[in-house]
Design a protein around this motif. Sequence first.
Motif, mmCIF file in Angstrom:
data_model
loop_
_atom_site.group_PDB
_atom_site.id
_atom_site.type_symbol
_atom_site.label_atom_id
_atom_site.label_comp_id
_atom_site.label_asym_id
_atom_site.label_seq_id
_atom_site.Cartn_x
_atom_site.Cartn_y
_atom_site.Cartn_z
ATOM 1 N N PRO A 120 0.713 -1.272 -0.009
ATOM 2 C CA PRO A 120 0.206 -0.111 -0.068
ATOM 3 C C PRO A 120 0.707 0.928 0.059
ATOM 4 C CG PRO A 120 0.114 -0.917 2.330
ATOM 5 C CD PRO A 120 0.720 -1.928 1.211
ATOM 6 N N ASP A 121 0.194 2.377 -0.377
ATOM 7 C CA ASP A 121 0.942 3.610 -0.499
ATOM 8 C C ASP A 121 0.359 4.202 0.832
ATOM 9 O OD1 ASP A 121 2.329 6.219 -1.067
ATOM 10 O OD2 ASP A 121 0.860 6.671 -2.635
ATOM 11 N N VAL A 122 1.041 4.099 1.806
ATOM 12 C CA VAL A 122 0.570 4.571 2.961
ATOM 13 C C VAL A 122 1.621 5.459 3.754
ATOM 14 C CG1 VAL A 122 1.520 2.374 4.307
ATOM 15 C CG2 VAL A 122 -0.539 3.851 5.237
ATOM 16 N N GLU A 123 1.354 6.464 4.509
ATOM 17 C CA GLU A 123 2.276 7.308 5.387
ATOM 18 C C GLU A 123 2.408 6.791 6.728
ATOM 19 O OE1 GLU A 123 3.041 11.948 6.217
ATOM 20 O OE2 GLU A 123 2.112 11.516 4.329
ATOM 21 N N VAL A 124 3.452 6.345 6.970
ATOM 22 C CA VAL A 124 3.654 5.837 8.379
ATOM 23 C C VAL A 124 4.431 6.750 9.410
ATOM 24 C CG1 VAL A 124 4.621 3.767 9.663
ATOM 25 C CG2 VAL A 124 3.684 3.471 7.383
ATOM 26 N N ASP A 125 3.802 7.072 10.439
ATOM 27 C CA ASP A 125 4.317 7.863 11.422
ATOM 28 C C ASP A 125 5.580 7.121 12.045
ATOM 29 O OD1 ASP A 125 5.043 9.641 13.380
ATOM 30 O OD2 ASP A 125 3.052 9.795 14.270
ATOM 31 N N PRO A 126 6.838 7.859 11.948
ATOM 32 C CA PRO A 126 7.885 7.243 12.531
ATOM 33 C C PRO A 126 7.702 7.020 14.010
ATOM 34 C CG PRO A 126 8.700 8.841 11.137
ATOM 35 C CD PRO A 126 7.085 9.088 11.159
ATOM 36 N N HIS A 127 6.777 7.890 14.761
ATOM 37 C CA HIS A 127 6.668 7.769 16.135
ATOM 38 C C HIS A 127 5.599 6.987 16.500
ATOM 39 C CE1 HIS A 127 9.812 10.618 16.720
ATOM 40 N NE2 HIS A 127 9.749 11.236 15.800
ATOM 41 N N ALA A 128 4.847 6.446 15.649
ATOM 42 C CA ALA A 128 3.672 5.323 15.880
ATOM 43 C C ALA A 128 4.223 4.188 16.525
ATOM 44 C CB ALA A 128 2.905 5.159 14.780
ATOM 45 N N VAL A 129 3.710 3.457 17.149
ATOM 46 C CA VAL A 129 3.825 2.012 17.739
ATOM 47 C C VAL A 129 4.191 1.219 16.760
ATOM 48 C CG1 VAL A 129 3.162 0.360 19.106
ATOM 49 C CG2 VAL A 129 2.640 2.548 19.949
ATOM 50 N N ALA A 130 5.168 0.570 16.599
ATOM 51 C CA ALA A 130 5.352 -0.400 15.626
ATOM 52 C C ALA A 130 5.513 -1.873 16.228
ATOM 53 C CB ALA A 130 6.969 -0.340 15.173
ATOM 54 N N VAL A 131 5.891 -1.926 17.459
ATOM 55 C CA VAL A 131 5.793 -3.192 18.168
ATOM 56 C C VAL A 131 5.376 -3.370 19.751
ATOM 57 C CG1 VAL A 131 8.378 -3.273 18.745
ATOM 58 C CG2 VAL A 131 7.347 -5.734 18.452
ATOM 59 N N LEU A 132 4.647 -4.337 20.057
ATOM 60 C CA LEU A 132 4.253 -4.331 21.427
ATOM 61 C C LEU A 132 4.684 -5.763 22.049
ATOM 62 C CD1 LEU A 132 0.579 -3.242 21.445
ATOM 63 C CD2 LEU A 132 2.300 -2.538 22.989
ATOM 64 N N PRO A 133 6.002 -5.692 22.349
ATOM 65 C CA PRO A 133 6.472 -6.840 23.051
ATOM 66 C C PRO A 133 5.898 -6.587 24.726
ATOM 67 C CG PRO A 133 8.201 -5.316 23.092
ATOM 68 C CD PRO A 133 7.355 -4.861 22.213
ATOM 69 N N TYR A 134 5.901 -7.789 25.298
ATOM 70 C CA TYR A 134 5.377 -7.695 26.665
ATOM 71 C C TYR A 134 6.569 -7.909 28.017
ATOM 72 C CZ TYR A 134 0.488 -6.745 26.030
ATOM 73 O OH TYR A 134 -0.720 -5.965 25.482
ATOM 74 N N SER A 135 6.421 -6.901 28.691
ATOM 75 C CA SER A 135 7.580 -6.940 29.940
ATOM 76 C C SER A 135 6.749 -6.714 31.163
ATOM 77 C CB SER A 135 8.606 -5.978 29.529
ATOM 78 O OG SER A 135 9.334 -5.828 30.773
#
Length: 537
Positions: free
Chosen positions: A170-185
Amino acid sequence: MFASPYPDVEIPEVPLHEYLFGGLAEEDLDRVAMVDGTSGAETTYRELVARIDALAGWLAAHGVGPGTTLGLMCPNVPAFAVVFHGILRTGAAVTTVNSLYTAEETGRQLADAGATWLFTVSPFLDRAEPAAGEAGIPPERVVVLDGGPSPSGAAHPSLGEALSAGLHAPDVEVDPHAVAVLPYSSGTSGTPKGVMLSHYNLVANVAQGRPLLGVTAQDTLLAVLPFFHIYGLTMLVNAAFLQRARLVTMPKFDLAEFLRITQDHRCTYLFIAPPIAVALAKHPLVEQYDLSSVRVAFSGAAPLDAALGEGVAARLGCAMLQGYGMTELSPASHIMPLSEAGRMPLDSVGVTVPNTQCKLLDPATDEEIPLPPAEKGPEAVSAPGQLLVRGPQVMLGYLNRPDATAATIDPDGFLRTGDIATVRADGVVTIVDRLKELIKYKGYQIAPAELEAVLLTHPQIADAAVIGVRADDGEEVPKAFVVRQPGAQLGDEDVMAFVAEHVAPFKKVRAVEFLDAIPKSSSGKILRRELRAAERG
């Protein structure tokens, strides 16, 4: 406050996919990116990027994009990287699930993360299907990477179907400060929480580690450390791709297979945890393999004893390094530079990575501890204090947990690690103790509160507490202190078997002691320090 002795590095504000693959040169496209260590099947960078784009196109056509979270429960196989980066390519986020989790633990994480899809492999379906059901994920959104049959007979799409659909990214604008990964700790205490790491966090940590680790395009990295853990994800997958190195995957640790893959694929850089270091330093099987290709071994996830590290270096004839971090730091804050191998104390965790500031706080007063004066020489050591870290790798916060976030990150942006450290005048940091309650077993973290919650569901248990104790082999293991209900006939084997039914194997309680009462403060908090003191005394 002290900072890295290394100059700051440039951290571009771009999505992770663009940072890793946007600058791929024509001559790099046909380099091998990944090798399946079990089968020997190779994937070039050209094939990898094409598969990532194809999956992103298929997901976008099914409504996946920014604001969507997808689960990924998968061992270390090349398809993991395709799925992980394919999801991020759409602007969606990934929550990576521990491959050892039970259906109960998996379902809890998927629900908490708000995941609406799950990618997994057929051997995990006996746990993945009920977990997906618990989280409200329908069968058509459970994607089976290898296309294997479902034990329930449900129809699931396969990764092959998605890739063969022929849809463009897709031609989508991804915000670099958006959540990319949600590991659990578990942070420094409590039950597992979703750690929000942005594209920028991940880009930053790869950039920060680059000048210290010394990985090159000529290196072949053995990937046995799990990709679902941020250590494996950042230090192996992402760091290798940025350098155009070759990554050889290994789904689970087996010493003979580890040695065979290292020998046959001429691996040059081994990322390990201390239990693997023990085998490399001491096991007789090592002598049966040619490991002369190995130039660096890097240990993380738990403290490495200096003598053990030196034993690995001597036996393999390689440089031995150690680093420090935590999931909330994407994960690295300290790395022993390859250029200093053999000169820097191996029981240290090296130096602060670029673009990062640290300070030590007195555990009793929270007052800042002064650095050792330079006139005392480079090896002068500070007093010990809790290590706080500030930098672009610090997480955005815990998902839907503002109170836990505020308790971990102070108003100035410093993250409290819960570990006690010292710093030398030359910037070398050593972890000497910890404030946090986590138990570290074979590199995995175990939250006592999580096991206590499981124990309290047993009808014959009135109260319980868990601490870490040392086993005969030196590993820290969970020990449960249990108060029986009046008249209950409950033995230690019963307690251990009950917990084992509800948690991943590495979390199992391995010792039990029965008490009349659990020591608690006036506010009702378990006084684990009293239990630890009684255990030592």
